[in-house]
Scaffold this active site. Structure first.
Site, mmCIF file in Angstrom:
data_model
loop_
_atom_site.group_PDB
_atom_site.id
_atom_site.type_symbol
_atom_site.label_atom_id
_atom_site.label_comp_id
_atom_site.label_asym_id
_atom_site.label_seq_id
_atom_site.Cartn_x
_atom_site.Cartn_y
_atom_site.Cartn_z
ATOM 1 N N ASP A 41 -43.972 31.724 57.664
ATOM 2 C CA ASP A 41 -44.833 32.878 57.415
ATOM 3 C C ASP A 41 -45.768 33.168 58.579
ATOM 4 O O ASP A 41 -45.833 34.306 59.067
ATOM 5 C CB ASP A 41 -45.655 32.655 56.135
ATOM 6 C CG ASP A 41 -44.796 32.723 54.889
ATOM 7 O OD1 ASP A 41 -43.559 32.718 55.012
ATOM 8 O OD2 ASP A 41 -45.369 32.765 53.778
ATOM 9 N N ARG A 72 -60.832 26.088 52.958
ATOM 10 C CA ARG A 72 -60.861 27.422 53.554
ATOM 11 C C ARG A 72 -62.164 27.742 54.299
ATOM 12 O O ARG A 72 -62.119 28.331 55.387
ATOM 13 C CB ARG A 72 -60.567 28.492 52.498
ATOM 14 C CG ARG A 72 -59.182 28.370 51.849
ATOM 15 C CD ARG A 72 -58.118 28.007 52.838
ATOM 16 N NE ARG A 72 -56.765 27.996 52.279
ATOM 17 C CZ ARG A 72 -55.832 27.155 52.651
ATOM 18 N NH1 ARG A 72 -56.108 26.220 53.565
ATOM 19 N NH2 ARG A 72 -54.623 27.206 52.135
ATOM 20 N N ASP A 103 -56.504 32.730 48.269
ATOM 21 C CA ASP A 103 -56.856 32.383 49.644
ATOM 22 C C ASP A 103 -57.271 33.587 50.478
ATOM 23 O O ASP A 103 -58.114 33.471 51.370
ATOM 24 C CB ASP A 103 -55.693 31.649 50.321
ATOM 25 C CG ASP A 103 -55.720 30.160 50.046
ATOM 26 O OD1 ASP A 103 -56.768 29.657 49.611
ATOM 27 O OD2 ASP A 103 -54.695 29.496 50.274
ATOM 28 N N SER A 118 -44.338 26.295 47.273
ATOM 29 C CA SER A 118 -45.361 26.591 48.261
ATOM 30 C C SER A 118 -46.340 25.421 48.236
ATOM 31 O O SER A 118 -46.908 25.099 47.190
ATOM 32 C CB SER A 118 -46.077 27.900 47.908
ATOM 33 O OG SER A 118 -47.180 28.098 48.767
#
Length: 409
Positions: free
Chosen positions: A17, A97, A126, A181
């Protein structure tokens, strides 16, 4: 009107990705792209990922080892609040994050970039976490979220695009990609998507990486002593360790005994329900040990207040509001509560369970003279309990008399 960026700092992982995103950014914005890779203890080959980014045309590739900062400045503060989202999720992805965003912003300043980009999809949390953190730290920076802009909305389209641009995707075409994922760091591994989208189906036993199945854990229990200072773990079995090393060590110990698995359905910030499976072995052990120590070092009402406010704090972390004033205000309160959470806790690990066997602290509020069933040495007058009970019963008696008067009892 949004101006065209001169240079973009991309949160890059080295996977399909973000590799496609790097190419797409260069093609669609005709500008330089800095690939930013954060080492959070995910046990991946970041050197290979960096080489791939350079081969794909990244102007600069930044790789930073953030493991110590991640644990000491993000994970430990979160654990001081005993934070769990919806009583189950230990926030392993959520807490990573803000750190990645912070370092992306720093890279943007260093390389004079005027835009930041990430690879989060338009359906998940996210995208919110990254962008709230970006804009809290750099309020005027441009944010690019390719998944909300492009038409590469399927895996086949991603593969076709990558092939057209000379990226080797033969292995992916053959179906040799992870069936889920995954997101990994020193705190946890998460699994979403793929066969897990069927909430009626059990995950494959082969999915789990950091923990053995409890049924396959050792038949002999292991005893572990954890020492805390002001709420933070500092030693295991009398050996002092730095934060990242301590968490890595506990991951290995707890994982060997099948501790720290979770299979749950959570409420995403964007409004949908989503299933996720998580492995958080070390932190699961730490949470139980800390609460055992808090039970003897924190006042009753402080514990109750903390437990009342913890879900609010956990939701702020989950939703990406790490840099919000309300999270910082709550953090100050939780941190202050931990001043006397110092001592040792002994734990028994056995086939997926953690049992607290003993705890000790020089700041303990347990007074055996008062609590003992033996002679209380005159420090507690049991007759005083009668008046205490009567005063607490007064409103209940008043309610009962009224109910009797109106015929309810």
């Amino acid at each position: 009107m949004v101006s065209k960026p001169r240079k973009i700092v991309l949160a890059y992982s080295g996977g399909l990705d973000t590799s496609v995103i790097l190419l797409w950014l260069k093609e669609n914005y005709a500008c330089e792209v800095v690939a930013y890779l954060a080492d959070l203890g995910q046990d991946e080959n970041l050197d290979a990922a960096a080489r791939r980014a350079k081969d794909l045309g990244a102007t600069e590739v930044v790789v930073e080892d953030l493991q110590a900062t991640f644990v000491e400045d993000y994970v430990w503060p979160m654990l001081r609040a005993n934070a769990m989202y919806e009583s189950s999720y230990l926030l392993g992805t959520s807490i990573a994050r803000p750190l990645i965003a912070t370092r992306q912003v720093a890279a943007a300043a260093k390389y004079e970039a005027d835009a930041l980009a990430h690879g989060a999809t338009g359906k998940g949390n996210d995208q919110i976490r990254f962008e709230l953190c970006y804009l809290a730290l750099a309020p005027d920076i441009q944010v690019i979220a390719p998944w909300r802009k492009w038409d590469l909305n399927s895996r086949s389209k991603l593969l076709d695009y990558a092939e057209r641009h000379g990226v080797d995707v033969a292995d992916k075409r053959a179906g040799n990609q992870a069936p889920y994922s995954m997101d990994a760091n020193l705190l946890h591994i998460s699994y979403e998507g793929g066969e897990l989208e069927d909430i009626a189906a059990s995950p494959s036993p082969d999915m789990w990486i950091r923990t053995v199945a409890p049924q396959q854990a050792p038949d002999d229990a292991q005893h572990v002593q954890i020492e805390f200072e002001a709420g933070d773990p500092v030693a295991v079995d009398n050996k002092r360790l730095k934060g990242a090393d301590l968490l890595r060590h506990l991951n290995q110990i707890a994982g060997r005994h099948g501790i720290g698995r979770a299979d749950l359905v959570e409420s995403r910030f964007v409004g949908m329900k989503s299933r996720g499976c998580y492995e958080t072995p070390g932190a699961t052990l730490l949470m139980q040990a800390r609460r055992a120590l808090e039970a003897i070092t924190l006042d009753r009402e402080v514990i109750r207040l903390r437990d009342d406010l913890m879900p609010r704090y956990a939701t702020l972390v989950y939703n990406g509001l790490w840099f919000s004033p309300e999270r910082e205000l709550l953090q100050n309160m939780f941190d202050r509560s931990q001043a006397c959470v110092t001592g040792t806790v002994n734990c028994q690990l056995y086939k997926g369970t953690v049992t607290i066997t003993s705890r000790a602290s020089k700041f303990s509020l347990v007074d055996q003279r008062i609590a003992s069933f033996e002679d209380d040495a005159g420090v507690y007058n049991q007759a005083d309990a009668e008046g205490f009970i009567k005063l607490n019963a007064l409103r209940l008696q008043t309610l009962a008399r009224r109910a009797k008067k109106i015929g309810k009892i």
